[in-house]
Design an enzyme around this catalytic site. Structure first.
Site, PDB file in Angstrom:
ATOM      1  N   ARG A 123       0.812  -1.231   0.000  1.00  0.00           N
ATOM      2  CA  ARG A 123       0.000   0.000   0.000  1.00  0.00           C
ATOM      3  C   ARG A 123       0.843   1.279   0.000  1.00  0.00           C
ATOM      4  NH1 ARG A 123      -3.275  -3.189   3.513  1.00  0.00           N
ATOM      5  NH2 ARG A 123      -5.104  -3.904   2.367  1.00  0.00           N
ATOM      6  N   LYS A 145       3.354  11.517 -11.503  1.00  0.00           N
ATOM      7  CA  LYS A 145       2.556  10.607 -12.339  1.00  0.00           C
ATOM      8  C   LYS A 145       3.356   9.318 -12.497  1.00  0.00           C
ATOM      9  CE  LYS A 145      -0.307  13.533 -15.300  1.00  0.00           C
ATOM     10  NZ  LYS A 145      -0.560  13.964 -16.687  1.00  0.00           N
ATOM     11  N   GLU A 187      10.663  18.153 -25.002  1.00  0.00           N
ATOM     12  CA  GLU A 187       9.829  18.303 -23.791  1.00  0.00           C
ATOM     13  C   GLU A 187      10.213  19.568 -23.009  1.00  0.00           C
ATOM     14  OE1 GLU A 187       7.145  16.931 -22.949  1.00  0.00           O
ATOM     15  OE2 GLU A 187       7.077  14.818 -23.499  1.00  0.00           O
ATOM     16  N   LYS A 229       7.527  23.123 -14.114  1.00  0.00           N
ATOM     17  CA  LYS A 229       6.619  21.996 -13.871  1.00  0.00           C
ATOM     18  C   LYS A 229       6.160  21.996 -12.405  1.00  0.00           C
ATOM     19  CE  LYS A 229       5.514  17.244 -14.616  1.00  0.00           C
ATOM     20  NZ  LYS A 229       5.728  16.004 -15.337  1.00  0.00           N
ATOM     21  N   GLU A 239      -4.332  16.968 -11.924  1.00  0.00           N
ATOM     22  CA  GLU A 239      -4.810  17.334 -13.262  1.00  0.00           C
ATOM     23  C   GLU A 239      -6.324  17.552 -13.326  1.00  0.00           C
ATOM     24  OE1 GLU A 239      -2.482  15.563 -16.400  1.00  0.00           O
ATOM     25  OE2 GLU A 239      -4.098  15.870 -17.828  1.00  0.00           O
ATOM     26  N   ARG A 243      -3.102  21.542 -14.994  1.00  0.00           N
ATOM     27  CA  ARG A 243      -1.960  20.664 -15.318  1.00  0.00           C
ATOM     28  C   ARG A 243      -1.997  20.194 -16.774  1.00  0.00           C
ATOM     29  NH1 ARG A 243       0.957  16.014 -11.588  1.00  0.00           N
ATOM     30  NH2 ARG A 243       2.356  15.285 -13.228  1.00  0.00           N
ATOM     31  N   ASN A 247       0.461  19.231 -21.408  1.00  0.00           N
ATOM     32  CA  ASN A 247       0.250  18.392 -22.592  1.00  0.00           C
ATOM     33  C   ASN A 247       0.297  19.204 -23.873  1.00  0.00           C
ATOM     34  OD1 ASN A 247      -0.100  15.855 -21.343  1.00  0.00           O
ATOM     35  ND2 ASN A 247      -2.035  16.627 -20.542  1.00  0.00           N
ATOM     36  N   HIS A 250       0.923  17.531 -27.104  1.00  0.00           N
ATOM     37  CA  HIS A 250       0.821  16.092 -26.864  1.00  0.00           C
ATOM     38  C   HIS A 250      -0.411  15.451 -27.478  1.00  0.00           C
ATOM     39  CE1 HIS A 250       4.129  16.799 -24.205  1.00  0.00           C
ATOM     40  NE2 HIS A 250       4.144  15.563 -23.751  1.00  0.00           N
ATOM     41  N   HIS A 254       0.304  12.376 -29.420  1.00  0.00           N
ATOM     42  CA  HIS A 254      -0.161  11.023 -29.054  1.00  0.00           C
ATOM     43  C   HIS A 254      -0.831  10.345 -30.239  1.00  0.00           C
ATOM     44  CE1 HIS A 254      -0.306  12.102 -24.493  1.00  0.00           C
ATOM     45  NE2 HIS A 254       0.865  11.650 -24.864  1.00  0.00           N
ATOM     46  N   HIS A 267       8.964   9.620 -28.316  1.00  0.00           N
ATOM     47  CA  HIS A 267       7.901  10.466 -27.757  1.00  0.00           C
ATOM     48  C   HIS A 267       8.135  11.958 -28.057  1.00  0.00           C
ATOM     49  CE1 HIS A 267       4.766  11.736 -25.033  1.00  0.00           C
ATOM     50  NE2 HIS A 267       5.622  12.445 -24.334  1.00  0.00           N
TER      51      HIS A 267
HETATM   52  P1  NAD Z   1      13.280   5.341 -21.823  1.00  0.00           P
HETATM   53  O1  NAD Z   1      13.095   5.244 -20.372  1.00  0.00           O
HETATM   54  O2  NAD Z   1      12.829   4.203 -22.672  1.00  0.00           O
HETATM   55  O3  NAD Z   1      14.815   5.640 -22.127  1.00  0.00           O
HETATM   56  C1  NAD Z   1      15.239   5.785 -23.465  1.00  0.00           C
HETATM   57  C2  NAD Z   1      16.479   4.925 -23.763  1.00  0.00           C
HETATM   58  O4  NAD Z   1      17.625   5.525 -23.167  1.00  0.00           O
HETATM   59  C3  NAD Z   1      16.400   3.517 -23.183  1.00  0.00           C
HETATM   60  O5  NAD Z   1      16.959   2.609 -24.091  1.00  0.00           O
HETATM   61  C4  NAD Z   1      17.270   3.614 -21.936  1.00  0.00           C
HETATM   62  O6  NAD Z   1      17.826   2.383 -21.545  1.00  0.00           O
HETATM   63  C5  NAD Z   1      18.335   4.572 -22.397  1.00  0.00           C
HETATM   64  N1  NAD Z   1      19.029   5.335 -21.366  1.00  0.00           N
HETATM   65  C6  NAD Z   1      18.511   5.877 -20.249  1.00  0.00           C
HETATM   66  N2  NAD Z   1      19.432   6.620 -19.638  1.00  0.00           N
HETATM   67  C7  NAD Z   1      20.556   6.549 -20.367  1.00  0.00           C
HETATM   68  C8  NAD Z   1      21.858   7.118 -20.249  1.00  0.00           C
HETATM   69  N3  NAD Z   1      22.145   7.993 -19.291  1.00  0.00           N
HETATM   70  N4  NAD Z   1      22.792   6.788 -21.165  1.00  0.00           N
HETATM   71  C9  NAD Z   1      22.488   5.948 -22.197  1.00  0.00           C
HETATM   72  N5  NAD Z   1      21.281   5.403 -22.382  1.00  0.00           N
HETATM   73  C10 NAD Z   1      20.323   5.704 -21.464  1.00  0.00           C
HETATM   74  O7  NAD Z   1      12.553   6.631 -22.434  1.00  0.00           O
HETATM   75  P2  NAD Z   1      12.292   8.107 -21.866  1.00  0.00           P
HETATM   76  O8  NAD Z   1      12.183   8.963 -23.057  1.00  0.00           O
HETATM   77  O9  NAD Z   1      13.244   8.471 -20.782  1.00  0.00           O
HETATM   78  O10 NAD Z   1      10.855   7.971 -21.166  1.00  0.00           O
HETATM   79  C11 NAD Z   1       9.709   7.642 -21.909  1.00  0.00           C
HETATM   80  C12 NAD Z   1       8.635   7.213 -20.935  1.00  0.00           C
HETATM   81  O11 NAD Z   1       8.335   8.295 -20.061  1.00  0.00           O
HETATM   82  C13 NAD Z   1       7.313   6.825 -21.597  1.00  0.00           C
HETATM   83  O12 NAD Z   1       6.877   5.600 -21.045  1.00  0.00           O
HETATM   84  C14 NAD Z   1       6.363   7.948 -21.210  1.00  0.00           C
HETATM   85  O13 NAD Z   1       5.027   7.518 -21.101  1.00  0.00           O
HETATM   86  C15 NAD Z   1       6.927   8.363 -19.888  1.00  0.00           C
HETATM   87  N6  NAD Z   1       6.588   9.732 -19.481  1.00  0.00           N
HETATM   88  C16 NAD Z   1       6.076   9.907 -18.251  1.00  0.00           C
HETATM   89  C17 NAD Z   1       5.768  11.167 -17.800  1.00  0.00           C
HETATM   90  C18 NAD Z   1       5.271  11.370 -16.398  1.00  0.00           C
HETATM   91  O14 NAD Z   1       4.874  12.485 -16.052  1.00  0.00           O
HETATM   92  N7  NAD Z   1       5.308  10.352 -15.564  1.00  0.00           N
HETATM   93  C19 NAD Z   1       5.981  12.290 -18.628  1.00  0.00           C
HETATM   94  C20 NAD Z   1       6.518  12.082 -19.898  1.00  0.00           C
HETATM   95  C21 NAD Z   1       6.833  10.797 -20.319  1.00  0.00           C
HETATM   96  N1  GLY Z   2       3.905  15.095 -18.472  1.00  0.00           N
HETATM   97  C1  GLY Z   2       2.680  15.673 -18.137  1.00  0.00           C
HETATM   98  C2  GLY Z   2       2.400  15.745 -16.665  1.00  0.00           C
HETATM   99  O1  GLY Z   2       3.209  15.392 -15.860  1.00  0.00           O
HETATM  100  O2  GLY Z   2       1.342  16.143 -16.290  1.00  0.00           O
END
Ligand code: NAD
Ligand code: GLY
Length: 362
Positions: A123, A145, A187, A229, A239, A243, A247, A250, A254, A267
Site C-alpha cells: 500500500r 505521475k 519536452e 513543472k 490534473e 496541469r 500536454n 501532446h 499522441h 515520444h
Molecule cells: P526510456 O526510459 O525508454 O529511455 C530511453 C532509452 O535511453 C532507453 O533505451 C534507456 O535504456 C536509455 N538510457 C537511459 N538513460 C541513459 C543514459 N544515461 N545513457 C544511455 N542510455 C540511457 O525513455 P524516456 O524517453 O526516458 O521515457 C519515456 C517514458 O516516459 C514513456 O513511457 C512515457 O510515457 C513516460 N513519461 C512519463 C511522464 C510522467 O509524467 N510520468 C511524462 C513524460 C513521459
Molecule cells: N507530463 C505531463 C504531466 O506530468 O502532467
C-alpha cells in the site's frame, strides 16, 4: 558539492529536486537527507545499470544502505503489468518491508513503473527518482505521475504518487544517444512555448551550445523546466484543469504515436510534430502572430526535430484523437499557445475542420 535545488511544494508531500553534474557519487547522502535509510530496492534496466549501477551502489553502501537489485528489460513494451508483477515477486522474495524504499535509476520507463511499484507495494513505500534521460530529467521524474501501459492504451493504469526526492545528475546525459537527447529537448521546449517566453528565448540564443550538451546550458534548461513543472503541479497536482497545459503538443503527438504504432517516432519527436502543428493552428486562430508561429517552427526544425504530420486520413487522425485521455464529452481539449510563453485552452468540437487546417486530407 555543487548543485541547485528546486522545491516542489505540496504540503506533507513536498520534496526537493537536486540538479548538478556528478551527483550520482553522492546519492547515498541525498537519500539520507531525504530521510531514507536501511534497504534500497534499486530498479534499473541492463543498459543504465551497466553504466551507473556500480557508482550508485558504492555511494549507497557508504551511507550504510543495503541494496536489492531489480533489473527490468529495456523498452516501452516492458512498462507492463507483467513486468510490474515480476518486480513485486522479487521484492516479496527479498522480504522487502515498509522500512525500505525504491530507487528508480533510468529513463521515464523505469521511473514510471518503479514509481507505480512504490505506490502500490504494501500500500505504498517511499521512492526516489534518479532520472538518466533528458526527458525524464525535465518532465517524467517530477510531479508524481506513475504508471504502466495496458494492451489497449498507454499509461492507462497508474497513480499520482510523489517521490521523496529527485536527484538529477546531468553527467548521465553524456552517454545518452543523440536521438534520445534531441527528443528530450522537445519536452523542455514545450515549457518555453506554452509557459515561459524567457526559456524560449534562451533556446533561440544558445541552441548551438545546447546541441553540444554544454554543461551550464543543460543545468539552466533542466532547472527552469523543473521549476516551471513544479509551479503547475503545486497548483493542480491531480490534473483537475491547469496541469493539462503540460500536454502542449501532446494531443496531436499522441495521435501520431498511436497511428505509427509507437515505433517510428520517439515520444519527443511526436510531441515536436504536435507542437509545430499547434503553433500553426494558434496563428490561424489569432492566438499568436504568424511571425511567432514561424519562430516556433524554425526552432523545432533547427533542433533537428520533425514538424510535419505523417500521412494518414482525417478519419484515422480523428479516431486516434477520440481515444486520447484528454477527450471530453463535448470535444477534445487542446492547448494552444497565446503568443510565445503563454497558453490558451480550447475544447475543439469540429476535429475534421482542425485536421483540414493542418493539411490532413482524405
Ligand atoms: P526510456 O526510459 O525508454 O529511455 C530511453 C532509452 O535511453 C532507453 O533505451 C534507456 O535504456 C536509455 N538510457 C537511459 N538513460 C541513459 C543514459 N544515461 N545513457 C544511455 N542510455 C540511457 O525513455 P524516456 O524517453 O526516458 O521515457 C519515456 C517514458 O516516459 C514513456 O513511457 C512515457 O510515457 C513516460 N513519461 C512519463 C511522464 C510522467 O509524467 N510520468 C511524462 C513524460 C513521459
Ligand atoms: N507530463 C505531463 C504531466 O506530468 O502532467
Amino acid at each position: 558539492m555543487n548543485f541547485e535545488t528546486v522545491r516542489v511544494g505540496l504540503g506533507d508531500r513536498s520534496y526537493d529536486i537536486r540538479i548538478g553534474y556528478g551527483l550520482l557519487a553522492q546519492i547515498g547522502i541525498f537519500c539520507q537527507t531525504a530521510g531514507m535509510g536501511g534497504n534500497a530496492v534499486l530498479i534499473s534496466n541492463p543498459k543504465v545499470a551497466s553504466l551507473y549501477r556500480e557508482l550508485v551502489v558504492k555511494s549507497l553502501g557508504s551511507a550504510d544502505i543495503k541494496v536489492t537489485d531489480i533489473c527490468i528489460p529495456d523498452g516501452e513494451e516492458f512498462k507492463s503489468s507483467d513486468t510490474l508483477l515480476k518486480i513485486f515477486d522479487q521484492m516479496i522474495d527479498a522480504h522487502i518491508d515498509r522500512g525500505a524504499f525504491i530507487l528508480a535509476l533510468g529513463g521515464g520507463v523505469v521511473g514510471d513503473i518503479a514509481g507505480f511499484a512504490a505506490a502500490t507495494y504494501l500500500r505504498g513505500i517511499p521512492f526516489i527518482q534518479v532520472p538518466t534521460t533528458l526527458l525524464a530529467q525535465v518532465d517524467s521524474s517530477v510531479g508524481g505521475k506513475t504508471g504502466i501501459n495496458h494492451p489497449r492504451g498507454k499509461n492507462l493504469l497508474g497513480a499520482f504518487y510523489q517521490p521523496q526526492q529527485v536527484v538529477i545528475d546531468t553527467e548521465t546525459l553524456d552517454t545518452l544517444p543523440e536521438r534520445e537527447y534531441i527528443s528530450g529537448l522537445a519536452e523542455a521546449l514545450k515549457y518555453g512555448i506554452s509557459l515561459d517566453n524567457e526559456l524560449f528565448v534562451y533556446f533561440e540564443k544558445y541552441l548551438t551550445a545546447i546541441l553540444d550538451r554544454d554543461k551550464e546550458c543543460l543545468k539552466q534548461i533542466i532547472m527552469i523546466s523543473c521549476k516551471t513543472k513544479a509551479c503547475i503541479v503545486e497548483q493542480d497536482e491531480r490534473e483537475g484543469g491547469l496541469r493539462a497545459v503540460l500536454n502542449y503538443g501532446h494531443t496531436l503527438g499522441h495521435a501520431v504515436e498511436s497511428l505509427t504504432g509507437y515505433t517510428k517516432y520517439l515520444h519527443g519527436e511526436a510531441v515536436a510534430i504536435g507542437m509545430a502543428q499547434i503553433a500553426r493552428l494558434s496563428a490561424q486562430r489569432g492566438y499568436c502572430s504568424a511571425a511567432e508561429a514561424d519562430r516556433v517552427l524554425q526552432l523545432i526544425s533547427r533542433m533537428g526535430l520533425p514538424v510535419e504530420l505523417p500521412q494518414f486520413t482525417v478519419t484515422e487522425y480523428e479516431n486516434a484523437l477520440l481515444h486520447d485521455k484528454k477527450k471530453l464529452s463535448d470535444g477534445v481539449k487542446f492547448v494552444f499557445n497565446q503568443g510565445i510563453g503563454n497558453y490558451k485552452f480550447e475544447t475543439v468540437k469540429d476535429l475534421k475542420e482542425l485536421l483540414h487546417s493542418c493539411g490532413v486530407r482524405g
